[in-house]
Write an enzyme that holds these catalytic residues in place. Structure first.
Site, PDB file in Angstrom:
ATOM      1  N   ASP A 167       0.832  -1.207   0.000  1.00 18.83           N
ATOM      2  CA  ASP A 167       0.000   0.000   0.000  1.00 18.83           C
ATOM      3  C   ASP A 167       0.866   1.257   0.000  1.00 18.83           C
ATOM      4  O   ASP A 167       0.617   2.206  -0.753  1.00 18.83           O
ATOM      5  CB  ASP A 167      -0.913   0.031   1.235  1.00 18.83           C
ATOM      6  CG  ASP A 167      -1.827  -1.169   1.303  1.00 18.83           C
ATOM      7  OD1 ASP A 167      -1.818  -1.978   0.351  1.00 18.83           O
ATOM      8  OD2 ASP A 167      -2.540  -1.299   2.308  1.00 18.83           O
ATOM      9  N   TYR A 219      -6.320 -12.569   9.202  1.00 16.86           N
ATOM     10  CA  TYR A 219      -5.102 -12.220   8.463  1.00 16.86           C
ATOM     11  C   TYR A 219      -3.874 -12.821   9.165  1.00 16.86           C
ATOM     12  O   TYR A 219      -3.021 -13.439   8.525  1.00 16.86           O
ATOM     13  CB  TYR A 219      -5.015 -10.699   8.390  1.00 16.86           C
ATOM     14  CG  TYR A 219      -3.877 -10.135   7.589  1.00 16.86           C
ATOM     15  CD1 TYR A 219      -3.928 -10.107   6.197  1.00 16.86           C
ATOM     16  CD2 TYR A 219      -2.766  -9.599   8.225  1.00 16.86           C
ATOM     17  CE1 TYR A 219      -2.894  -9.548   5.463  1.00 16.86           C
ATOM     18  CE2 TYR A 219      -1.725  -9.037   7.497  1.00 16.86           C
ATOM     19  CZ  TYR A 219      -1.792  -9.014   6.117  1.00 16.86           C
ATOM     20  OH  TYR A 219      -0.769  -8.459   5.404  1.00 16.86           O
TER      21      TYR A 219
HETATM   22 MG    MG Z   1      -5.347   0.303   5.250  1.00 15.82          MG
END
Ligand code: MG
Ligand code: ADP
Length: 377
Positions: A167, A219
């Site tokens: 990201d 996760y």
């Molecule tokens: Mg995020």
């Protein structure tokens, strides 16, 4: 006293920066296995007007945050010590100071049009815009990958989210008209042509409005399972498993790990396939690669959900060249690659399918590959 905007316009110890959200074209759950990813930056971005202060106060305000500015003392920032949205910008300032950069206080005014919690990385946009602003204001000289690493460390260690590096790398390093082919092992990257509009295509982003939430245990469990697979196979990471050795490796693994390892290895191959197609000027052929990626996430990795499956099925049925969930899973957004002429038909069909299923109507927009973080004033 002049306002922060007046100081930014005059350029004295202040300025305006922007950093985008992202979607990942292909390469999901590969980042924590040292593998490949292929994100593009969105046109949507966080903007920050930032002015240095001499009194050690970090004043944080967001147009999208609830309530007044949050005032913090930079000298006492500690992980766990800040609540709510202000954790994200505060984390970056904390991480800079941890790394030995003597940054002080600032007024930070944030305004972002990246949808939050839709898997489009609104959090990295906030982190990266603050990192870029402090880097420039204090002349720190950090390069783009260093800024991304710092923002990732901030989210991991201060906010407490064990995210990978994709990201932040996308938000900081992306270029207009290109996807970022990133090797998450060593952060080497290459800009791959992604001018799909010129090829008569659109990439639709379908925000299913099912909030993804990676903070819950799923996760972490998947990461741990991949690490267990590596241990059993005697590999540093799943990235090191050659696809030709996959059948023999799967035969040595306990049954619960087989589909997970198969996804990671096949997904890395799909990233390489996608890059080869883009390099060859054949973006249309990405469609089947996207859909294969979705089936692997749904059936092998087990991270899709009814909303993302519904969006993928409706898009493909209405004529999309391919579609897949994007992001970590359990909700979030879906990508659909479509011919420009069918974009409205596909978007309409997806919305109708959601209406028929009694669900919230998704938000749908076409994403073109946009530029990474930069100063704008
Ligand atoms: Mg995020
Ligand atoms: P994603 O990054 O996929 O959008 P996250 O859960 O990682 O989802 O990050 C969303 C969080 O980031 C929000 O809950 C909020 O705390 C913070 N955030 C994002 N954009 C803004 C904004 N414009 N103003 C304030 N906080 C924001």
């Amino acid at each position: 006293m002049r306002t922060i905007r007046e100081d930014a316009a005059a350029g004295v110890g202040a300025g305006v920066w922007r950093a985008p959200g992202r979607v990942n074209v292909i390469g999901e759950h590969t980042d924590y296995n040292d593998g490949f990813v292929l994100p593009i930056a969105l046109p949507h971005a966080a903007r920050a007007t930032v002015r240095a202060r001499q009194d050690g106060v970090l004043s944080l305000y967001s147009e999208q945050g609830q309530g007044p500015a949050v005032e913090l003392d930079v000298r006492t920032l500690t992980p766990g010590g800040v609540d709510g949205w202000a954790r994200y910008p505060a984390a970056v300032v904390w991480a800079l100071r941890e790394a030995g950069y003597p940054v002080g206080g600032a007024d930070v005014h944030i305004d972002s049009d990246v949808p939050t919690g839709a898997g489009l990385s609104s959090s990295a946009a906030i982190e990266c815009v603050v990192a870029a602003a402090f880097n420039d204001l204090h002349g720190l000289g950090l390069d783009r990958p260093e800024l991304a690493r710092l923002a990732q460390y901030a989210e991991n260690a201060f906010v407490g989210v064990p995210c990978g590096i994709m990201d932040q790398m996308a938000s900081v390093c992306a270029r207009r008209g290109a996807a970022l082919f990133l090797d998450t092992r060593d952060l080497s990257s290459r800009h791959v042509p992604f001018d799909i509009e010129s090829a008569g295509l659109r990439l639709l982003v379908i925000d299913t409005r099912m909030k993804h939430d990676l903070a819950d245990g799923e996760y972490a469990k998947l990461r741990a399972a991949c690490a267990r697979g590596c241990g059993l196979l005697g590999l540093p990471s799943l990235r090191d498993l050659d696809p030709r050795d996959l059948p023999a490796a799967l035969a040595r693994l306990p049954r619960d790990l087989v589909p997970l390892v198969r996804h990671v290895v096949s997904e890395n191959t799909r990233v390489e396939q996608a890059v080869a197609l883009l390099d060859a000027g054949e973006p249309r052929a990405l469609g089947p690669v996207l859909t294969a990626g979705h089936l692997s996430l749904r059936d092998d990795y087990g991270v899709s959900c009814s909303a993302t499956d519904l969006a993928v099925d409706a898009a493909v049925e209405a004529g999309a060249l391919g579609a897949r969930m994007t992001g970590g899973g359990f909700g979030g957004s879906v990508l659909a690659l479509v011919d420009t002429g069918t974009a409205l038909t596909v978007a309409g069909a997806v919305k109708r399918a959601f209406r028929r299923a009694g669900r919230r109507i998704p938000r749908i927009f076409a994403a073109s590959a946009s530029a990474g973080a930069r100063r704008i004033t």
